[in-house]
Structures are given as structure tokens and as C-alpha cells.
Design an enzyme around this catalytic site. Structure first.
Site, short mmCIF file in Angstrom:
data_model
loop_
_atom_site.label_atom_id
_atom_site.label_comp_id
_atom_site.label_asym_id
_atom_site.label_seq_id
_atom_site.Cartn_x
_atom_site.Cartn_y
_atom_site.Cartn_z
N GLU A 79 -10.40 -12.04 11.66
CA GLU A 79 -11.38 -11.26 10.91
C GLU A 79 -12.37 -12.22 10.24
O GLU A 79 -13.11 -11.83 9.34
CB GLU A 79 -10.71 -10.32 9.90
CG GLU A 79 -9.75 -10.98 8.95
CD GLU A 79 -8.91 -9.98 8.17
OE1 GLU A 79 -9.48 -9.21 7.39
OE2 GLU A 79 -7.67 -9.97 8.35
N CYS A 111 -5.97 -7.56 9.08
CA CYS A 111 -4.80 -8.44 9.24
C CYS A 111 -3.77 -7.90 10.24
O CYS A 111 -2.76 -8.55 10.51
CB CYS A 111 -4.15 -8.69 7.89
SG CYS A 111 -5.29 -9.39 6.72
N THR A 152 -5.64 -15.66 -4.12
CA THR A 152 -4.98 -15.24 -2.87
C THR A 152 -5.75 -15.73 -1.63
O THR A 152 -5.54 -15.23 -0.54
CB THR A 152 -4.80 -13.71 -2.81
OG1 THR A 152 -6.08 -13.09 -2.65
CG2 THR A 152 -4.14 -13.16 -4.04
N SER A 201 -5.37 -1.48 -2.68
CA SER A 201 -4.84 -2.06 -1.44
C SER A 201 -3.32 -2.25 -1.55
O SER A 201 -2.59 -2.05 -0.58
CB SER A 201 -5.53 -3.38 -1.08
OG SER A 201 -5.06 -4.45 -1.86
N HIS A 233 3.59 -8.77 6.17
CA HIS A 233 2.26 -9.36 6.03
C HIS A 233 2.14 -9.73 4.55
O HIS A 233 2.42 -8.89 3.68
CB HIS A 233 1.21 -8.32 6.44
CG HIS A 233 -0.17 -8.69 6.00
ND1 HIS A 233 -0.71 -9.92 6.28
CD2 HIS A 233 -1.11 -8.02 5.27
CE1 HIS A 233 -1.93 -9.97 5.76
NE2 HIS A 233 -2.19 -8.84 5.14
N LYS A 242 7.11 -6.50 -3.72
CA LYS A 242 6.98 -5.15 -4.31
C LYS A 242 7.34 -4.10 -3.26
O LYS A 242 8.02 -3.13 -3.55
CB LYS A 242 5.53 -4.89 -4.74
CG LYS A 242 5.12 -5.48 -6.06
CD LYS A 242 3.62 -5.24 -6.20
CE LYS A 242 3.05 -5.93 -7.41
NZ LYS A 242 2.66 -5.02 -8.47
N ASN A 275 -3.24 -16.83 1.81
CA ASN A 275 -3.42 -15.75 2.79
C ASN A 275 -4.11 -16.28 4.03
O ASN A 275 -5.20 -16.86 3.93
CB ASN A 275 -4.25 -14.62 2.15
CG ASN A 275 -4.25 -13.36 2.99
OD1 ASN A 275 -3.64 -13.31 4.07
ND2 ASN A 275 -4.91 -12.33 2.51
N SER A 308 -5.78 -3.82 6.42
CA SER A 308 -6.57 -2.91 5.58
C SER A 308 -7.56 -2.13 6.42
O SER A 308 -8.03 -2.61 7.45
CB SER A 308 -7.33 -3.70 4.53
OG SER A 308 -6.44 -4.26 3.62
N1 COA Z 1 3.62 -14.52 -16.10
C1 COA Z 1 4.15 -13.81 -15.08
N2 COA Z 1 3.53 -12.72 -14.54
C2 COA Z 1 2.31 -12.37 -15.05
C3 COA Z 1 1.73 -13.07 -16.12
C4 COA Z 1 2.42 -14.19 -16.65
N3 COA Z 1 1.92 -14.93 -17.63
N4 COA Z 1 0.53 -12.47 -16.39
C5 COA Z 1 0.40 -11.43 -15.53
N5 COA Z 1 1.47 -11.37 -14.72
C6 COA Z 1 1.73 -10.44 -13.61
C7 COA Z 1 1.33 -9.00 -13.89
O1 COA Z 1 2.31 -8.34 -14.67
C8 COA Z 1 1.19 -8.46 -12.50
O2 COA Z 1 2.47 -8.21 -11.97
P1 COA Z 1 2.78 -6.79 -11.25
O3 COA Z 1 1.80 -6.68 -10.10
O4 COA Z 1 4.19 -6.91 -10.80
O5 COA Z 1 2.54 -5.74 -12.26
C9 COA Z 1 0.64 -9.65 -11.71
O6 COA Z 1 0.87 -10.80 -12.53
C10 COA Z 1 -0.85 -9.56 -11.39
O7 COA Z 1 -1.52 -9.24 -12.59
P2 COA Z 1 -2.75 -8.24 -12.59
O8 COA Z 1 -3.23 -8.08 -13.99
O9 COA Z 1 -2.42 -7.00 -11.82
O10 COA Z 1 -3.78 -9.14 -11.77
P3 COA Z 1 -5.29 -8.88 -11.33
O11 COA Z 1 -5.92 -7.76 -12.06
O12 COA Z 1 -5.94 -10.21 -11.42
O13 COA Z 1 -5.20 -8.44 -9.80
C11 COA Z 1 -4.64 -8.55 -7.46
C12 COA Z 1 -4.24 -8.95 -8.90
C13 COA Z 1 -3.51 -8.89 -6.55
C14 COA Z 1 -4.92 -7.06 -7.38
C15 COA Z 1 -5.91 -9.37 -7.05
O14 COA Z 1 -5.59 -10.74 -7.03
C16 COA Z 1 -6.43 -8.99 -5.69
O15 COA Z 1 -7.24 -8.09 -5.55
N6 COA Z 1 -6.00 -9.71 -4.64
C17 COA Z 1 -6.33 -9.41 -3.29
C18 COA Z 1 -5.44 -8.29 -2.80
C19 COA Z 1 -5.36 -8.30 -1.33
O16 COA Z 1 -5.26 -9.34 -0.74
N7 COA Z 1 -5.42 -7.17 -0.69
C20 COA Z 1 -5.43 -7.25 0.74
C21 COA Z 1 -4.84 -6.13 1.29
S1 COA Z 1 -3.77 -6.29 2.58
#
Ligand code: COA
Length: 390
Positions: A79, A111, A152, A201, A233, A242, A275, A308
């Protein structure tokens, strides 16, 4: 007839940044990246690596002359391709010196597409048992500096030889698959970074996994206790965890313990590479195969593929006698260990070092890149690759 994975190669660029350093630079508590997201390192590609060169380097280490003669189908899943018209597999065909009587194509569905390639290869071999197919999954994942997806990112490729009587793993039939039109992640033609609705996602991915696992069990009667491991994946490793945990709530302790322990082994390479989009599931398979000490030939693993947009598939494979002997474990461990760590400033400079759009001629510094195959520049709008003598 048994059909499946005969060999797996892997390549990732020689540079990386620690997610802990990235977190500090972004004013974020490092535990969020290392535990909350589950990523330790992000591979950083130099300008001299693109999807084609990454895939060519991954395939180079595994192909023998016998493979080159037998391969008559090259399926390139990406991609982050380099041309809207010409298939990336044609560049690979030339760089690897493959047989002229070969069908070479590129496939796309985020992916998921390497899994489409595996299934297409399986069908081809069922009709032509003497043939082998080369399936490539190669990508550079870019979300942008200081975005929530930045941690990521990653880069790398897997190269898989599919054949009859495979040495590593058969791919079983039937599988379960599904499609739903969702905008969770996409990359419009004008953008070199992805757009993502991150939390959406994650929800869609988990929903697909639950639906497909249920559907697969209904079709086959195979359940959790029949699986040594479930591979995912892994856009980031916590995402797979999760999904796995979402089906373990009412499961007996033995199944839960085994599946969680093997998930832990299967995420290791992904956590240190980032990734790699199309190749991510197969990098996780490689991590499990090369790092486990308990999974015996004849045992079954499940694989969850997700792209996705969205398409997903759940299928299973049976590990073959002596599968460990057909792996390239030492080479992969060495490649990962010998990488150079970058500061965040150096990573940002690499990230911003991109080709000017529409450039007609340019030479790139391939001497700075230790890879055997490099993207060397552009001549009259045609991409140039070099295969160094090593
Ligand atoms: N210690 C440990 N864990 C911590 C922490 C700390 N100090 N601070 C935050 N966290 C945890 C949160 O509790 C959360 O865990 P959970 O998901 O189990 O609830 C995790 O870290 C991520 O925190 P969050 O606030 O949700 O992060 P974010 O708003 O920055 O977004 C993603 C995270 C993953 C949504 C973002 O990185 C993203 O969009 N990534 C791309 C997603 C992707 O690749 N999609 C493709 C689809 S296949």
C-alpha cells in the site's frame, strides 16, 4: 494436496529510533508508547529504500536457483507502491533474475493484500502442482511527525515462497473472510502519509476478529483448544493483544495461558520493527516460528488478517516436520541487532528526506545504505535500482 509456506524471508532497514526517546521528545510519558501501545523501536528507512528494494532484499536471502526456476507467479502486496500502472513485481522479477515465463502482478487492499496473495498462490499451485509462487508484502508506514499514529510507523518486507509439500506450514481450507465499507484508515492519491481514525480502526479490527473467529469455528468446528497460537496483523502490538483478550474471557485457564504466552512470542519482531502494513501478520508468524521452543510439527496456528477499508480473513496452518530447519533465524536476529540507533532529530531528518514530487532525474547516495539492493534514483522519470555485489 498440501500447499503452503515453503520459505519466509524478512528485511528491515538498518536504522531505528527508540520509542522511549520519541516519547520524551514529544513530551509523553514513555510507558504510553512501550506499554500502552506496545512498541519498543520503529524502523526508519533511508531514502534509498522503497517498497521494491525492501521486498527484493527480503527475497534475496531465501531464493535458490531451483526456486528461481520453479517460481512462475510473483504477487506483490503493498500500500506504499511506486507506480499507479506498472506492478512492483516486475522490478523484483528483474532484480532477482527470475524465470521469463512468470506472471507478475501487484495487489492492493490495505494490510490484507498479502493474504489475498497467499490465497491466490494457493489456487495457482492447486492447478499447477510443480509451480512455486513468490508472495511479497512490503511497505513503509508513514503517519507524519507529531501525529498520534507516529509511534506506530515502521518499514520492512516479508517474502514468502508458496509451494506444494511446503517445508514450514500448510495453509488449510476453508477460511472465513468478510468485507465492510468503513473509513478507518486510507491514503488518498495526493498524500504520502496515511489518514486514520485510530480508535475507530481499533474497534473495527476487534469486531472483524470476533466475527471471523466465530464464522471460522462454525464452518470448521475448530476452536481455541485446537490452536497453539493465534497470530494477528499488528499495526502496534497492543492492538492484537486487545483483540485476543476480547475472546478469552470465558475460556479455560490452559487455553488462556497458552494463547497469551505464544502471543507474547509472536509480537517480539513487530515490537522492534513497527508497522510494516502488508507484511505485518507474516512478520508475527516469523517471530513465533523463530522464537518459540514449544510448538511442535503437526500443531495448528490461527492467523487473523485485516486490511482497513475493510477486508479481513481468519485461516489456519499446520506446522510441518523440521520446520525450524527451514528458517533463517540467525540472519534475522543479526539483522535486527546490527541496526543503528538514531536520535529523534536524526529520525526527523530521515523522515523529511523525501524525493521532490515529479523530479525527472536524481542520483541517490546508495553508498550510505548497507542493503544489497537499493533504490538508486530516477532517470528520465524511470526509477533505478542497484544490486550491489556482495
Ligand atoms: N503507561 C502505560 N499505558 C499508558 C500510559 C502510561 N503512562 N499512558 C497511556 N497509556 C495507554 C492508554 O491507557 C491506552 O491503552 P488502552 O488502549 O488499552 O486503553 C494506550 O496507552 C493508548 O493511549 P491513547 O490515549 O488511546 O492513545 P492515542 O490517543 O495517542 O491513540 C492510537 C492511540 C493507537 C489510536 C493511535 O496511535 C493511532 O491512531 N494509531 C494508528 C492506528 C492504526 O494503525 N490503525 C490501523 C488500522 S489496521
Amino acid at each position: 494436496m498440501k500447499i503452503g509456506i515453503d520459505k519466509i524471508g524478512f528485511y528491515t532497514p538498518h536504522m531505528y529510533v527508540e520509542t522511549e526517546d520519541l516519547a520524551i521528545a514529544r513530551n509523553i510519558e514513555p510507558g504510553k508508547f512501550t506499554i500502552g501501545i506496545g512498541q519498543e523501536k520503529i524502523a526508519v528507512p533511508p531514502i534509498t529504500q522503497d517498497a521494491v528494494s525492501l521486498a527484493a532484499n527480503a527475497a534475496l536471502e531465501i531464493l535458490t536457483d531451483e526456486d528461481r526456476d520453479a517460481i512462475d507467479y510473483v504477487i506483490f502486496a503493498t500500500e506504499s507502491g511506486i507506480d499507479h500502472s506498472k506492478a512492483a513485481s516486475i522490478y523484483i522479477h528483474q532484480l532477482l533474475g527470475l524465470n521469463r515465463n512468470t506472471r507478475s502482478i501487484e495487489v492492493k487492499q490495505a494490510c490484507y493484500s498479502a493474504t489475498a496473495g497467499i490465497q491466490m498462490a494457493k489456487g495457482h499451485i492447486a492447478l499447477n502442482p510443480e509451480s512455486k509462487a513468490l508472495v511479497l508484502g512490503a511497505d513503509i508506514s508513514r503517519y507524519g511527525l507529531q501525529t498520534s499514529g507516529e509511534v506506530t510507523q515502521g518499514a520492512g518486507a516479508v517474502a514468502i515462497v508458496m509451494s506444494a509439500d511446503p517445508k514450514i506450514m500448510t495453509v488449510e481450507s476453508p477460511s472465513a473472510y468478510q468485507t465492510e465499507d468503513v473509513m478507518d484508515f486510507w491514503r488518498p492519491l495526493y498524500s504520502d502519509t496515511a489518514f486514520v481514525q485510530g480508535k475507530y480502526s481499533v474497534d473495527k479490527y476487534i469486531g472483524f476478529f470476533q466475527d471471523l473467529f466465530t464464522e471460522y469455528t462454525k464452518k470448521t468446528g475448530i476452536g481455541l483448544s485446537d490452536l497453539e497460537a493465534i497470530l494477528f496483523h499488528l499495526p502496534y502490538t497492543k492492538m492484537g493483544l486487545k483483540a485476543l483478550k476480547s475472546i478469552l474471557e470465558d475460556v479455560n485457564e490452559a487455553d488462556k495461558t497458552r494463547l497469551l504466552a505464544n502471543f507474547d512470542i509472536s509480537k517480539k519482531y513487530n515490537a522492534t520493527v513497527g508497522n510494516i502494513y502488508t507484511g505485518s501478520l507474516y512478520l508475527s508468524l516469523l517471530s513465533l516460528l523463530e522464537r518459540n521452543t514449544t510448538i511442535e510439527p503437526g500443531e495448528r496456528v490461527g492467523l487473523f488478517s485485516y486490511g482497513s477499508g475493510a477486508v479481513g480473513e481468519f485461516f489456519t496452518g499446520i506446522l510441518q516436520p523440521n520446520y525450524r530447519k527451514s528458517l533463517f533465524k540467525e540472519q534475522h536476529e543479526q539483522m535486527l541487532t546490527n541496526r543503528t540507533v538514531l536520535t529523534v532529530a536524526e529520525y526527523e531528518a530521515q523522515f523529511n528526506d523525501t524525493l521532490p514530487v515529479g523530479v525527472e532525474n536524481i542520483d541517490l547516495p546508495t553508498e550510505k545504505d548497507p542493503a544489497t539492493i537499493c533504490f538508486a534514483g530516477i532517470k528520465d522519470h524511470m526509477r533505478q535500482y542497484v544490486r550491489k555485489n556482495k
